[in-house]
Design a protein around this motif. Structure first.
Motif, PDB file in Angstrom:
ATOM      1  N   LEU A   7       0.959  -1.263  -0.040  1.00  0.00           N
ATOM      2  CA  LEU A   7       0.121   0.145   0.276  1.00  0.00           C
ATOM      3  C   LEU A   7       0.608   1.051  -0.177  1.00  0.00           C
ATOM      4  CD1 LEU A   7      -2.869  -1.215   2.847  1.00  0.00           C
ATOM      5  CD2 LEU A   7      -3.023  -0.863  -0.027  1.00  0.00           C
ATOM      6  N   ALA A   8       2.093   1.176   0.883  1.00  0.00           N
ATOM      7  CA  ALA A   8       3.212   2.251   1.155  1.00  0.00           C
ATOM      8  C   ALA A   8       3.631   2.908  -0.956  1.00  0.00           C
ATOM      9  CB  ALA A   8       3.725   2.178   1.959  1.00  0.00           C
ATOM     10  N   ILE A   9       3.787   1.710  -1.140  1.00  0.00           N
ATOM     11  CA  ILE A   9       4.219   1.949  -3.007  1.00  0.00           C
ATOM     12  C   ILE A   9       3.435   2.653  -4.113  1.00  0.00           C
ATOM     13  CG2 ILE A   9       6.088   0.663  -2.199  1.00  0.00           C
ATOM     14  CD1 ILE A   9       5.323  -1.087  -3.963  1.00  0.00           C
ATOM     15  N   LYS A  10       1.924   1.858  -3.816  1.00  0.00           N
ATOM     16  CA  LYS A  10       1.486   2.767  -4.454  1.00  0.00           C
ATOM     17  C   LYS A  10       0.847   4.187  -3.898  1.00  0.00           C
ATOM     18  CE  LYS A  10       0.090  -1.113  -6.587  1.00  0.00           C
ATOM     19  NZ  LYS A  10       0.541  -1.062  -8.466  1.00  0.00           N
ATOM     20  N   PHE A  50      -4.289   1.751  10.545  1.00  0.00           N
ATOM     21  CA  PHE A  50      -2.495   1.611  10.141  1.00  0.00           C
ATOM     22  C   PHE A  50      -3.221   1.719   8.341  1.00  0.00           C
ATOM     23  CE2 PHE A  50      -1.162  -0.836  13.388  1.00  0.00           C
ATOM     24  CZ  PHE A  50      -0.233  -0.216  13.321  1.00  0.00           C
ATOM     25  N   ILE A  51      -4.471   1.453   7.999  1.00  0.00           N
ATOM     26  CA  ILE A  51      -5.495   1.363   6.894  1.00  0.00           C
ATOM     27  C   ILE A  51      -6.283   2.354   6.703  1.00  0.00           C
ATOM     28  CG2 ILE A  51      -3.967  -0.393   6.138  1.00  0.00           C
ATOM     29  CD1 ILE A  51      -6.517  -1.596   5.753  1.00  0.00           C
ATOM     30  N   GLN A  52      -6.868   2.633   5.778  1.00  0.00           N
ATOM     31  CA  GLN A  52      -8.511   2.855   5.782  1.00  0.00           C
ATOM     32  C   GLN A  52      -8.945   2.969   4.080  1.00  0.00           C
ATOM     33  OE1 GLN A  52      -8.032   7.316   4.998  1.00  0.00           O
ATOM     34  NE2 GLN A  52      -7.137   7.039   3.357  1.00  0.00           N
ATOM     35  N   SER A  53      -9.806   2.273   4.290  1.00  0.00           N
ATOM     36  CA  SER A  53     -11.050   1.819   3.319  1.00  0.00           C
ATOM     37  C   SER A  53     -12.077   3.041   3.339  1.00  0.00           C
ATOM     38  CB  SER A  53     -11.659   0.610   3.296  1.00  0.00           C
ATOM     39  OG  SER A  53     -12.301   0.242   4.080  1.00  0.00           O
ATOM     40  N   SER A  54     -12.380   3.261   2.403  1.00  0.00           N
ATOM     41  CA  SER A  54     -13.607   4.499   1.838  1.00  0.00           C
ATOM     42  C   SER A  54     -14.898   3.948   1.229  1.00  0.00           C
ATOM     43  CB  SER A  54     -13.878   5.914   1.049  1.00  0.00           C
ATOM     44  OG  SER A  54     -12.230   6.392   1.872  1.00  0.00           O
ATOM     45  N   GLN A  55     -16.500   3.982   1.510  1.00  0.00           N
ATOM     46  CA  GLN A  55     -17.308   3.548   0.887  1.00  0.00           C
ATOM     47  C   GLN A  55     -17.802   3.951  -0.623  1.00  0.00           C
ATOM     48  OE1 GLN A  55     -20.493   4.245   3.926  1.00  0.00           O
ATOM     49  NE2 GLN A  55     -21.911   2.382   2.698  1.00  0.00           N
ATOM     50  N   GLY A  56     -17.767   3.602  -1.271  1.00  0.00           N
ATOM     51  CA  GLY A  56     -17.644   4.111  -2.554  1.00  0.00           C
ATOM     52  C   GLY A  56     -16.300   4.280  -3.325  1.00  0.00           C
ATOM     53  N   SER A  80      -5.949   1.967   1.336  1.00  0.00           N
ATOM     54  CA  SER A  80      -4.723   2.724   1.473  1.00  0.00           C
ATOM     55  C   SER A  80      -4.154   2.786   2.501  1.00  0.00           C
ATOM     56  CB  SER A  80      -5.174   3.871   0.659  1.00  0.00           C
ATOM     57  OG  SER A  80      -5.921   4.742   0.997  1.00  0.00           O
ATOM     58  N   LEU A  81      -2.820   2.941   2.785  1.00  0.00           N
ATOM     59  CA  LEU A  81      -2.515   3.905   4.468  1.00  0.00           C
ATOM     60  C   LEU A  81      -2.992   4.903   4.707  1.00  0.00           C
ATOM     61  CD1 LEU A  81       1.165   3.440   3.942  1.00  0.00           C
ATOM     62  CD2 LEU A  81      -0.049   1.518   4.428  1.00  0.00           C
ATOM     63  N   SER A  82      -3.211   5.074   6.288  1.00  0.00           N
ATOM     64  CA  SER A  82      -3.795   6.064   6.813  1.00  0.00           C
ATOM     65  C   SER A  82      -2.945   6.780   6.787  1.00  0.00           C
ATOM     66  CB  SER A  82      -5.340   5.757   7.707  1.00  0.00           C
ATOM     67  OG  SER A  82      -4.425   4.869   8.986  1.00  0.00           O
ATOM     68  N   CYS A  83      -2.303   6.319   6.957  1.00  0.00           N
ATOM     69  CA  CYS A  83      -0.848   7.339   7.516  1.00  0.00           C
ATOM     70  C   CYS A  83       0.580   6.733   7.292  1.00  0.00           C
ATOM     71  CB  CYS A  83      -0.624   7.248   9.055  1.00  0.00           C
ATOM     72  SG  CYS A  83      -0.479   5.091   9.718  1.00  0.00           S
ATOM     73  N   SER A  84       1.062   7.800   7.236  1.00  0.00           N
ATOM     74  CA  SER A  84       2.849   7.814   6.114  1.00  0.00           C
ATOM     75  C   SER A  84       3.468   6.671   6.605  1.00  0.00           C
ATOM     76  CB  SER A  84       3.557   8.945   7.106  1.00  0.00           C
ATOM     77  OG  SER A  84       4.914   8.732   5.992  1.00  0.00           O
ATOM     78  N   SER A  85       4.087   6.251   5.453  1.00  0.00           N
ATOM     79  CA  SER A  85       5.266   4.812   5.706  1.00  0.00           C
ATOM     80  C   SER A  85       6.231   4.875   7.112  1.00  0.00           C
ATOM     81  CB  SER A  85       5.374   4.311   5.245  1.00  0.00           C
ATOM     82  OG  SER A  85       6.037   5.105   4.149  1.00  0.00           O
TER      83      SER A  85
END
Length: 133
Positions: free
Chosen positions: A15-18, A50-56, A61-66
């Motif tokens: 996720l950090a490299i994307k 550590f990560i997040q997902s959003s409706q829609g 994706s990461l929710s904070c910096s690597s």
């Protein structure tokens, strides 16, 4: 020790490299596993912020910096239900001087080792893992 910790590091590194949300199937293909396992681990990672997902929006994706994701913090999240890095055998003979005392003795030692593991792992971040690629 199971592989959930290493797989979680793999997921967070990916996720950090994307620069865009990544689907569970894409992650599963990267770790040569199935999307069900990925979604299970991603629930833990999301609950641990550590990560997040959003409706829609499909994917994670990461929710904070690597730079901010310390491996010791991740270790604590993954092994939150585990007492120690190693399991202490139970049901010892309490009539034996070793059997009576082994559990509290190992508990104290293992607690010290657990703290050392977390401290050492916190010297590394997801960014420092990626820098080794």
């Amino acid at each position: 020790m199971n592989t959930q910790f290493s797989v979680s590091i793999h997921i967070l590194s990916l996720l950090a490299i994307k620069n865009e949300p990544v689907s569970s199937q894409y992650i599963a293909d990267s770790i040569n596993s199935n999307a069900t396992l990925v979604r299970k681990l991603c629930r833990y990672l999301r609950d641990g912020n550590f990560i997040q997902s959003s409706q829609g929006i499909a994917g994670y994706s990461l929710s904070c910096s690597s730079h901010d994701i310390k491996l010791g913090d991740l270790y604590k999240l993954i092994f939150a239900d585990t007492t120690h890095f190693a399991k202490i055998h139970g049901h010892t003979n309490t009539d034996c001087p070793v059997g009576k005392n082994i559990m509290p003795a190992l508990d104290e030692i293992y607690s010290d080792v657990d703290e050392t593991i977390i401290k050492k792992l916190n010297a590394y971040t997801i960014k420092s893992v990626i820098d080794r690629f």
